[in-house]
Scaffold this active site. Structure first.
Site, PDB file in Angstrom:
ATOM      1  N   GLU A   1      -3.574  50.101  60.806  1.00  0.00           N
ATOM      2  CA  GLU A   1      -4.511  49.404  59.905  1.00  0.00           C
ATOM      3  C   GLU A   1      -5.727  50.307  59.703  1.00  0.00           C
ATOM      4  O   GLU A   1      -6.364  50.715  60.664  1.00  0.00           O
ATOM      5  CB  GLU A   1      -4.911  48.055  60.507  1.00  0.00           C
ATOM      6  CG  GLU A   1      -6.129  47.407  59.883  1.00  0.00           C
ATOM      7  CD  GLU A   1      -6.040  47.174  58.371  1.00  0.00           C
ATOM      8  OE1 GLU A   1      -5.067  46.567  57.910  1.00  0.00           O
ATOM      9  OE2 GLU A   1      -6.979  47.627  57.653  1.00  0.00           O
TER      10      GLU A   1
ATOM     11  N   CYS B   1      -8.822  34.105  52.468  1.00  0.00           N
ATOM     12  CA  CYS B   1      -8.989  32.866  51.696  1.00  0.00           C
ATOM     13  C   CYS B   1     -10.234  32.091  52.126  1.00  0.00           C
ATOM     14  O   CYS B   1     -10.764  31.283  51.361  1.00  0.00           O
ATOM     15  CB  CYS B   1      -7.766  31.968  51.881  1.00  0.00           C
ATOM     16  SG  CYS B   1      -6.222  32.878  51.886  1.00  0.00           S
TER      17      CYS B   1
ATOM     18  N   ALA C   1      -1.256  33.929  49.969  1.00  0.00           N
ATOM     19  CA  ALA C   1      -1.132  34.071  51.417  1.00  0.00           C
ATOM     20  C   ALA C   1       0.215  33.626  51.993  1.00  0.00           C
ATOM     21  O   ALA C   1       0.778  34.308  52.859  1.00  0.00           O
ATOM     22  CB  ALA C   1      -2.264  33.311  52.091  1.00  0.00           C
TER      23      ALA C   1
ATOM     24  N   ASN D   1       2.709  35.869  54.345  1.00  0.00           N
ATOM     25  CA  ASN D   1       3.049  35.497  55.725  1.00  0.00           C
ATOM     26  C   ASN D   1       4.552  35.284  55.887  1.00  0.00           C
ATOM     27  O   ASN D   1       5.159  35.753  56.851  1.00  0.00           O
ATOM     28  CB  ASN D   1       2.324  34.201  56.123  1.00  0.00           C
ATOM     29  CG  ASN D   1       0.874  34.444  56.489  1.00  0.00           C
ATOM     30  OD1 ASN D   1       0.573  34.899  57.584  1.00  0.00           O
ATOM     31  ND2 ASN D   1      -0.030  34.166  55.575  1.00  0.00           N
TER      32      ASN D   1
HETATM   33  P1  FAD Z   1      -3.985  42.106  52.619  1.00  0.00           P
HETATM   34  O1  FAD Z   1      -4.581  40.862  53.141  1.00  0.00           O
HETATM   35  O2  FAD Z   1      -4.615  42.757  51.446  1.00  0.00           O
HETATM   36  O3  FAD Z   1      -3.917  43.170  53.806  1.00  0.00           O
HETATM   37  C1  FAD Z   1      -3.491  44.471  53.614  1.00  0.00           C
HETATM   38  C2  FAD Z   1      -4.066  45.323  54.729  1.00  0.00           C
HETATM   39  O4  FAD Z   1      -3.517  46.640  54.606  1.00  0.00           O
HETATM   40  C3  FAD Z   1      -5.576  45.495  54.642  1.00  0.00           C
HETATM   41  O5  FAD Z   1      -6.159  45.095  55.869  1.00  0.00           O
HETATM   42  C4  FAD Z   1      -5.789  46.979  54.361  1.00  0.00           C
HETATM   43  O6  FAD Z   1      -6.932  47.496  54.981  1.00  0.00           O
HETATM   44  C5  FAD Z   1      -4.519  47.587  54.924  1.00  0.00           C
HETATM   45  N1  FAD Z   1      -4.124  48.866  54.324  1.00  0.00           N
HETATM   46  C6  FAD Z   1      -3.964  49.127  52.994  1.00  0.00           C
HETATM   47  N2  FAD Z   1      -3.555  50.412  52.807  1.00  0.00           N
HETATM   48  C7  FAD Z   1      -3.458  50.960  54.040  1.00  0.00           C
HETATM   49  C8  FAD Z   1      -3.080  52.261  54.508  1.00  0.00           C
HETATM   50  N3  FAD Z   1      -2.724  53.208  53.657  1.00  0.00           N
HETATM   51  N4  FAD Z   1      -3.086  52.494  55.841  1.00  0.00           N
HETATM   52  C9  FAD Z   1      -3.431  51.503  56.715  1.00  0.00           C
HETATM   53  N5  FAD Z   1      -3.810  50.268  56.332  1.00  0.00           N
HETATM   54  C10 FAD Z   1      -3.809  49.981  55.013  1.00  0.00           C
HETATM   55  N6  FAD Z   1      -4.312  33.121  48.926  1.00  0.00           N
HETATM   56  C11 FAD Z   1      -3.889  31.836  48.990  1.00  0.00           C
HETATM   57  O7  FAD Z   1      -2.690  31.591  49.092  1.00  0.00           O
HETATM   58  N7  FAD Z   1      -4.784  30.793  48.960  1.00  0.00           N
HETATM   59  C12 FAD Z   1      -6.128  31.001  48.856  1.00  0.00           C
HETATM   60  O8  FAD Z   1      -6.918  30.044  48.849  1.00  0.00           O
HETATM   61  C13 FAD Z   1      -6.596  32.345  48.763  1.00  0.00           C
HETATM   62  N8  FAD Z   1      -7.913  32.606  48.642  1.00  0.00           N
HETATM   63  C14 FAD Z   1      -8.340  33.907  48.596  1.00  0.00           C
HETATM   64  C15 FAD Z   1      -9.704  34.152  48.464  1.00  0.00           C
HETATM   65  C16 FAD Z   1     -10.170  35.448  48.391  1.00  0.00           C
HETATM   66  C17 FAD Z   1     -11.643  35.703  48.227  1.00  0.00           C
HETATM   67  C18 FAD Z   1      -9.249  36.543  48.484  1.00  0.00           C
HETATM   68  C19 FAD Z   1      -9.735  37.960  48.431  1.00  0.00           C
HETATM   69  C20 FAD Z   1      -7.897  36.304  48.625  1.00  0.00           C
HETATM   70  C21 FAD Z   1      -7.422  34.988  48.677  1.00  0.00           C
HETATM   71  N9  FAD Z   1      -6.063  34.701  48.779  1.00  0.00           N
HETATM   72  C22 FAD Z   1      -5.631  33.399  48.817  1.00  0.00           C
HETATM   73  C23 FAD Z   1      -5.045  35.792  48.789  1.00  0.00           C
HETATM   74  C24 FAD Z   1      -4.615  36.129  50.209  1.00  0.00           C
HETATM   75  O9  FAD Z   1      -5.745  36.438  50.966  1.00  0.00           O
HETATM   76  C25 FAD Z   1      -3.647  37.306  50.144  1.00  0.00           C
HETATM   77  O10 FAD Z   1      -2.508  36.891  49.427  1.00  0.00           O
HETATM   78  C26 FAD Z   1      -3.216  37.792  51.517  1.00  0.00           C
HETATM   79  O11 FAD Z   1      -4.312  38.255  52.246  1.00  0.00           O
HETATM   80  C27 FAD Z   1      -2.196  38.931  51.369  1.00  0.00           C
HETATM   81  O12 FAD Z   1      -1.890  39.469  52.610  1.00  0.00           O
HETATM   82  P2  FAD Z   1      -1.311  40.939  52.736  1.00  0.00           P
HETATM   83  O13 FAD Z   1      -1.045  41.148  54.195  1.00  0.00           O
HETATM   84  O14 FAD Z   1      -0.206  41.148  51.787  1.00  0.00           O
HETATM   85  O15 FAD Z   1      -2.463  41.918  52.212  1.00  0.00           O
END
Ligand code: FAD
Length: 445
Positions: A34, A44, A301, A305
């Site tokens: 990470e 969220c 999200a 997950n």
């Molecule tokens: P992310 O959470 O984006 O995590 C990806 C991780 O990968 C990050 O920590 C990043 O640092 C890391 N990374 C990226 N590239 C690299 C690399 N090259 N090397 C190492 N690490 C790297 N969803 C809902 O369903 N309901 C909601 O109410 C909702 N509200 C939200 C509100 C906000 C303000 C935001 C921003 C998002 C919201 N979401 C919501 C969306 C939800 O948060 C995302 O769908 C979810 O976090 C996706 O998870 P992920 O693991 O795919 O990606």
């Protein structure tokens, strides 16, 4: 000994995969790389941190790095950025602490998420102009609001992040304007729902401008005004740019991993990419749309997950589909809730081969004699010939979680008549005898 399961990205998709893989195969090494310092955080919840509902940013962390390392035996390395993938050698190149090294993998999961789109606006780098995607950005916005005590804030974009941040900033005593380029906010929720939310935002004192394009920001060191395409400049002490997200796919692309039609990483039903032993999940990847059967990119999200968890099982010799997406979403806008699922946009339904028909009704959430009833606006969409339920959008002061009934209907391929005949729960404190979803189905049938 089996080579490690390496995961790039330590949030929803990545940590779900790590936990599941460790539970299914405790002897296999699981390494999470990470680039930031936060892992397993609920992005969220960030608007509610700025609003003050959530007291500490740390409260948004589901499982701490120490718990992952000590209790779940995950080799979690924060501050480690993956900068390249070599699928032939089965290694990733990592940068950490100013050094570079190659990490071998047996299976690799790309869970790199998405990033906030930053349009090439003049002045986007001014102090006081923010996007909201990472925990550090949430922290910075909260610090800025506390330090500067802004009188006015502009939100660029009327998506769910914009709407949630409008509520948060109004609660902090700021005069909020939203500028949305399109004719309506909350575009995926459809016009009927959007109109109700728009009226409510205005009632709450939000200065909402539709069909209004922002061109840039001006100020000294810090932002002072927002430049509009047609209406000159308006003052702003704080700006939140919430115009959508783009999947983080560059690493994948450079390694020859295919992207799909949406621009996110193409995957099969098990989250496999076109490159052997490389998987992708979450906001960086596509998922199959439950209604159209087409690849879709819905960065939310549960999708992340669930897909991560499934891939944790699959690489542990228990092949598990990542699941389809219905594009189900729900958002709070002050005292209102709005929810959507499936295909609502008639154009999109037609492109997918359907002949959409829809109805919009207003129905009470409880019987007329029971206190507290409010109207729920339900838009229900179905295919004319097959009567299959295609989508729905709900808006009201309570009861918008009823969208889950429609999610079940469209995921299992129910017709409107079958939806109408579902035996839903009824007692006066909870619902009228004909639940609003059943009423909408009755009208549409
Ligand atoms: P992310 O959470 O984006 O995590 C990806 C991780 O990968 C990050 O920590 C990043 O640092 C890391 N990374 C990226 N590239 C690299 C690399 N090259 N090397 C190492 N690490 C790297 N969803 C809902 O369903 N309901 C909601 O109410 C909702 N509200 C939200 C509100 C906000 C303000 C935001 C921003 C998002 C919201 N979401 C919501 C969306 C939800 O948060 C995302 O769908 C979810 O976090 C996706 O998870 P992920 O693991 O795919 O990606």
């Amino acid at each position: 000994m089996t080579a490690p399961f390496v995961i790039v990205g330590g949030d929803a998709a990545g940590m779900s995969a790590a936990s599941k893989a460790k539970r299914e195969g405790p002897d296999r090494d699981v390494i999470v790389l990470e680039k930031g310092e936060w892992v397993s955080y609920a992005a969220c919840g960030m608007p509610y941190y700025v609003k003050g509902t959530v007291e500490d940013l740390e409260d948004l962390v589901a499982v701490t790095p120490e718990e992952f390392r000590q209790e779940r035996d995950v080799d979690l390395r924060t501050g480690h950025e993956v900068v390249a993938i070599d699928p032939q050698a089965k290694t990733v190149t990592v940068e950490a602490n100013g050094e570079r090294f190659d990490q071998p993998y047996g299976d690799l999961l790309l869970a790199t998420g998405a990033r906030a789109i930053e349009p090439p606006f003049d002045g986007i780098d001014l102090e006081g102009v923010f996007t909201l995607r990472s925990m550090d950005e949430a922290d910075a916005i909260e610090d800025y609001v506390t330090a500067v005590d802004p009188e006015t804030a502009t939100i660029v974009g009327g998506g769910y992040v914009g709407v949630e941040m409008a509520e948060a900033l109004v609660e902090r005593g700021v005069d909020v304007s939203i500028f949305e380029m399109l004719p309506h906010i909350l575009q995926p929720f459809g016009e009927e729902t959007a109109r109700v939310v728009e009226d409510h935002l205005r009632e709450q004192g939000v200065d909402l401008h539709l069909e209004t394009a922002v061109e840039g920001f001006a100020g000294g060191d810090a932002v002072e005004s927002v430049e509009l395409a047609d209406e000159g400049a308006v003052p702003a002490d704080l700006v939140i740019v919430g115009v959508g997200v783009a999947p983080n796919v560059e690493l994948a692309e450079e390694a020859g991993i295919e992207l799909g039609p949406t621009g996110a990483i193409a995957t099969d039903e098990y989250g496999r990419t076109n490159v052997a032993d490389v998987y992708a999940a979450g906001d960086c990847a596509e998922a199959t749309n439950a209604v159209t059967g087409e690849p879709d990119h819905v960065p939310l999200a549960l999708t992340a997950n669930r897909a991560g968890r499934a891939i944790g099982s699959t690489i542990s010799d228990d092949p598990t589909p990542t699941g389809e997406t219905a594009g189900t979403a729900i958002v709070k806008a002050f005292d209102l809730g709005a929810a959507r699922t499936g295909v609502i946009d008639p154009e999109r339904a037609r492109e997918a081969g359907f002949d959409p028909v829809h109805v919009t009704i207003e129905a009470p959430t409880r019987p007329h004699y029971y206190p507290g009833a409010t109207d729920l606006t339900v838009t229900l969409v179905a295919d004319r010939e097959s009567e299959r339920v295609l989508g729905a959008s709900l808006v009201g002061h309570e009861g918008t979680k009823r969208i889950d009934t429609v999610v079940t209907a469209l995921t299992t391929g129910l017709t409107v008549s079958e939806l109408q005949n579902l035996d839903l729960a009824y007692a006066p404190p909870f619902s009228p005898v004909w639940d609003p979803i059943l009423t909408a189905a009755k009208v549409l049938v």
